[in-house]
Design an enzyme around this catalytic site. Sequence first.
Site, short mmCIF file in Angstrom:
data_model
loop_
_atom_site.label_atom_id
_atom_site.label_comp_id
_atom_site.label_asym_id
_atom_site.label_seq_id
_atom_site.Cartn_x
_atom_site.Cartn_y
_atom_site.Cartn_z
N ALA A 185 0.84 -1.21 0.00
CA ALA A 185 0.00 0.00 0.00
C ALA A 185 0.87 1.25 0.00
CB ALA A 185 -0.93 -0.01 1.21
N CYS B 31 10.91 -1.24 -7.32
CA CYS B 31 9.75 -1.54 -6.46
C CYS B 31 8.41 -1.09 -7.00
CB CYS B 31 9.96 -0.91 -5.09
SG CYS B 31 11.29 -1.67 -4.20
N ALA C 208 2.36 1.73 -3.45
CA ALA C 208 1.32 2.07 -4.43
C ALA C 208 0.91 3.53 -4.26
CB ALA C 208 0.11 1.15 -4.27
#
Length: 481
Positions: free
Chosen positions: A218, A272, A221
């Site tokens: 999370a 990432c 993101a």
Amino acid sequence: MVKICCIGAGYVGGPTMAMIAYKCSDVQVVVVDIAAARINAWNSDRLPIFEPGLDDVVKACRGKNLSFSTDVEAHVADSDIIFVSVNTPTKTRGLGAGKAADLTYWESAARMIADVSKSDKIVVEKSTVPVKTAEAIEKILTHNSKGINFQILSNPEFLAEGTAMDDLANPDRVLIGGRETPEGQRAIAALKAVYARWVPEDRILTMNLWSAELSKLAANAILAQRISSINAMSALCEATGADVSEVAYAVGKDSRIGSRFLNASVGFGGSCFQKDILSLVYICECHGLPEVAHYWKQVVQINDYQKTRFVNRVVSSMFNTVSGKKVAILGFAFKKDTGDTRETPAIDVCRGLLGDKAQLSIYDPQVTEDQIRRDLATGKFDWDHPQHLVPSSPTACKQVSVVWDAYSATAGAHGICIMTEWEEFKNLDYKKIYDGMEKPAFIFDGRNVVNVEELRKIGFIVYSVGKPLDPWVKDLPAVAY
Ligand code: UDX
């Protein structure tokens, strides 16, 4: 003495273990990896990764309570806490190709731990993994355990490259997720005791396993989403005459939003962001949440759009073709202060320009020629159409030269593309560069590092992401930007 072993001597495992050894002189730390060349480099004067401050920390501990070894099994067998920090790339084949995380290395590490262990162990997930990976790992360990007790913890790492040592020394938070059983809580306490040597207690957050695993996905993101949001705005700024830096400044002054991670750019890169979002998308799809999956997918799609938009600007500004023209590429790493090129936007931009037959002259202060050539020779994996590997241009090799300073890269060039925000690119002698270039001389700044007005005064035609367009660029017929 507590003994810690870390499987995987990469960007996360190496620096993290070095910091633990540095802060806990009574803890024995061993980093193991099957890649002998990598371990040899960790044992040498030239460490395998470039990270400010890392050399000093490694030198202070190596040979005392920090070592690097290829003897994986022996060290795993006699450690109390085992961190697993192996690669979890995006799957390129089979079920979930293009999105799902490939857990091959993780699974074999778990099987090996189960095989060689003779005493109870705490196994710590350090690499970013899909939610519920711990459950699968736990099954592998317990089904092969021979009566040994394994506790699985999730302890995701939030360090960013280039600032890894600062991030490790002063983390915003440390997350430790574990089972809610008494054994799980004891394992959490044992790991917490290690970090508590230097991290204030209120920054060590303990939670359940799944929350810890999901928090990492999370966080990445949401960080990437901020960049895609400002990059989407940059296209609108160019269309309207607004300045994206001013917009970002105004928006960031809202204390609910904050100012960080709002720098418009040619796109985010690094190992990432894209990988973790695609993994998140896949998890959402697997849980029957297509709307949520679609929402996050857009963050990666806008990132691809931004890179394509940049290439289109370059080609259309230079009379709709760069065929045979020398274009200098300043910077190849995915951001400054690192030699890492994983998912760097420079790869896609170079590929786009090579596709239009440009002659590229590439300079980056930290990336080797070998690395650049390898990156450009490898076909591009298209995550949205995983069956198709987009081949590299067959003449790519001949069209690329790699040089060792910005002045030779730009000599005789028609255009310059700035791909990485290295400090030195802010202070180049642009008058000298201009004098040595073909005219009209173009600069395309993908990182907003140059002073647009000054360069226009010298005579350059300047494009800078999200900034009011140069009259030259503005007057061109509309292309898809
Ligand atoms: C990221 C996360 O920040 C870190 O917490 C996580 O552990 C790993 O992934 P990293 O990939 O090292 O770290 O770099 P980061 O500084 O986050 O930058 C990622 C990319 O976004 C770079 O290409 C950078 O140039 C770009 N970026 C960043 C922008 O384009 N604009 C910004 O405002 C910030």
